[in-house]
Scaffold this active site. Structure first.
Site, PDB file in Angstrom:
ATOM      1  N   LEU A   1      41.886  28.747 -19.995  1.00  0.00           N
ATOM      2  CA  LEU A   1      40.905  28.889 -21.138  1.00  0.00           C
ATOM      3  C   LEU A   1      41.711  29.192 -22.349  1.00  0.00           C
ATOM      4  O   LEU A   1      42.702  29.763 -22.333  1.00  0.00           O
ATOM      5  CB  LEU A   1      40.038  30.214 -20.758  1.00  0.00           C
ATOM      6  CG  LEU A   1      39.101  30.336 -19.693  1.00  0.00           C
ATOM      7  CD1 LEU A   1      38.322  31.633 -19.527  1.00  0.00           C
ATOM      8  CD2 LEU A   1      38.005  29.099 -19.745  1.00  0.00           C
ATOM      9  N   ASP A   2      40.988  28.547 -23.517  1.00  0.00           N
ATOM     10  CA  ASP A   2      41.646  28.718 -24.917  1.00  0.00           C
ATOM     11  C   ASP A   2      41.822  30.322 -25.013  1.00  0.00           C
ATOM     12  O   ASP A   2      40.900  31.137 -24.438  1.00  0.00           O
ATOM     13  CB  ASP A   2      40.893  28.136 -25.873  1.00  0.00           C
ATOM     14  CG  ASP A   2      40.996  26.554 -25.584  1.00  0.00           C
ATOM     15  OD1 ASP A   2      41.682  26.102 -25.033  1.00  0.00           O
ATOM     16  OD2 ASP A   2      39.898  26.026 -26.202  1.00  0.00           O
ATOM     17  N   LYS A   3      42.711  30.630 -25.941  1.00  0.00           N
ATOM     18  CA  LYS A   3      43.122  32.014 -26.468  1.00  0.00           C
ATOM     19  C   LYS A   3      41.954  32.775 -26.692  1.00  0.00           C
ATOM     20  O   LYS A   3      41.692  33.835 -26.323  1.00  0.00           O
ATOM     21  CB  LYS A   3      43.912  32.276 -27.464  1.00  0.00           C
ATOM     22  CG  LYS A   3      44.159  33.505 -28.016  1.00  0.00           C
ATOM     23  CD  LYS A   3      45.066  33.323 -29.304  1.00  0.00           C
ATOM     24  CE  LYS A   3      45.505  34.893 -29.981  1.00  0.00           C
ATOM     25  NZ  LYS A   3      46.209  34.805 -31.311  1.00  0.00           N
TER      26      LYS A   3
ATOM     27  N   ARG B   1      34.421  22.088 -27.129  1.00  0.00           N
ATOM     28  CA  ARG B   1      34.498  22.160 -28.461  1.00  0.00           C
ATOM     29  C   ARG B   1      34.585  21.053 -29.068  1.00  0.00           C
ATOM     30  O   ARG B   1      34.208  20.683 -30.301  1.00  0.00           O
ATOM     31  CB  ARG B   1      35.743  22.965 -28.776  1.00  0.00           C
ATOM     32  CG  ARG B   1      36.061  24.331 -28.411  1.00  0.00           C
ATOM     33  CD  ARG B   1      37.295  25.134 -28.318  1.00  0.00           C
ATOM     34  NE  ARG B   1      37.761  25.214 -29.688  1.00  0.00           N
ATOM     35  CZ  ARG B   1      39.042  25.773 -29.862  1.00  0.00           C
ATOM     36  NH1 ARG B   1      39.912  25.799 -28.845  1.00  0.00           N
ATOM     37  NH2 ARG B   1      39.442  25.894 -31.287  1.00  0.00           N
TER      38      ARG B   1
END
Length: 347
Positions: free
Chosen positions: A137-139, A237
């Protein structure tokens, strides 16, 4: 990098099969994709000769030697970082990752990552490639991740991800008034203008499919739920931005803040101060690597996303009351939104 030589004999009934197809069952702890790469790297000998073509046909009866190379994590420090463990057994762990936690060490984030935390919590994960991390998962995206605790479990989970057999459902808040849900099937690849970003690519991208539905409308924003069919970098996104509905707070793919007219100043300041993409991996479903049973987990949105939704609800109610002349009306804004069932998400 740790190395080990494994030996086996190709069965005679494999006559005419591709090399990678013939030997994958012989080394079942490792995925076919990984075996294909080892073949291309020259790690496989067939009757003493190096074979580098996965498609090469076999006769059956050949003796094979495979040099297995596993990335180790000996140089990555174990660090005590609190983990929200939703589930754990001998094969897997399911983690509820908070926003702000990076998954892997890398440029700009050499430590204090999920990998560092996992190695502290379970030192045996040093024997598993990437400490058992099979997806990311992205930060600044929160939510559920599965971690493999041994190599066979990792191989199973990677295979499920490649076959799109792991179900991942996300909650998000986007900028704009989305009329209805749908499916976006647009390939994603590196942006030609900025190699640090991803973009929808007509040529050179990888298949990317997202199913989305509208959960709640606000004045200038929409709460949605997204089910991933594929798992490309930044997929939700990129897809939402491509549709013209970027995620609230997205610093890379987002647009300028859209502040509704006559919004209370405290709400305006909250929106301007929301500095992470409004995205949460709220549901995860997969086949357990050891038992073969389907397992599902859910994790509620973190406090900051709940607060964002509450602010947008209150703003909408304030505006509607003002339109009706109810400025001084004391209204209870509390609303509970239930999880939709899996059947409500398009296949």
């Amino acid at each position: 990098m740790s190395q080990q030589v494994l030996t086996a004999t190709i069965p005679h009934e494999a006559l005419g099969d591709r090399l990678d197809v013939a030997i994958s069952p012989l080394f079942s702890d490792y995925s076919r994709n990984r075996i294909q790469q080892w073949i291309k790297d020259g790690n496989l000998k067939v009757d003493g000769e190096v074979w580098k073509k996965p498609r090469q046909a076999v006769l059956g009866g050949e003796n094979v030697e495979l040099l297995v190379e596993i990335e180790n994590t000996t140089e990555i420090p174990a660090q005590e970082i609190e983990l929200d463990i939703v589930y754990e057994d001998d094969s897997i762990m399911v983690i509820n990752k908070p926003p702000g936690l990076v998954v892997h060490p890398g440029a700009g984030n050499p430590d204090r990552t999920l990998m560092n935390a996992l190695l502290f919590y379970n030192p045996a994960l040093r024997e598993v490639p990437r400490a058992g991390i099979v997806h990311r998962l992205d930060k600044d995206t929160s939510g559920l991740m599965v971690v493999a605790k041994n190599v066979p479990a990792q191989t199973s989970l990677v295979s499920q991800l490649q076959r799109h057999a792991v179900e991942r459902i996300y909650d998000a808040v986007v900028v704009g008034k989305m009329a209805r849900g749908g499916t976006i099937d647009k390939a994603i690849g590196r942006s030609p203008g900025d190699r640090k970003k991803m973009a929808v690519r007509a040529m050179g991208g990888k298949e990317a499919v997202s199913h989305y539905r509208v959960l709640e409308h606000f004045r200038e924003h929409t709460r949605i739920r997204v089910k991933l069919e594929t798992g490309r970098t930044h997929q939700i996104r990129v897809h939402m931005a491509y549709l013209g509905f970027p995620l609230v707070g997205d610093p890379v793919y987002g647009s300028r803040f859209r502040i509704p007219k006559k919004m209370q100043e405290e709400f305006v300041q909250f929106l301007r101060g929301f500095h992470r993409q409004a995205l949460h991996a709220g549901a995860l479903s997969l086949t357990h690597p050891a038992t073969g049973k389907t397992m599902k987990w859910k994790a509620p949105m973190p406090d900051d996303l709940f607060e964002l939704v509450d602010v947008l609800r209150e703003d909408m109610q304030d505006y509607e009351n003002a339109q009706l002349g109810y400025d001084d009306f004391d209204y209870d804004y509390g609303v509970e939104v239930e999880w939709v069932t899996d059947e409500d998400i398009p296949d």
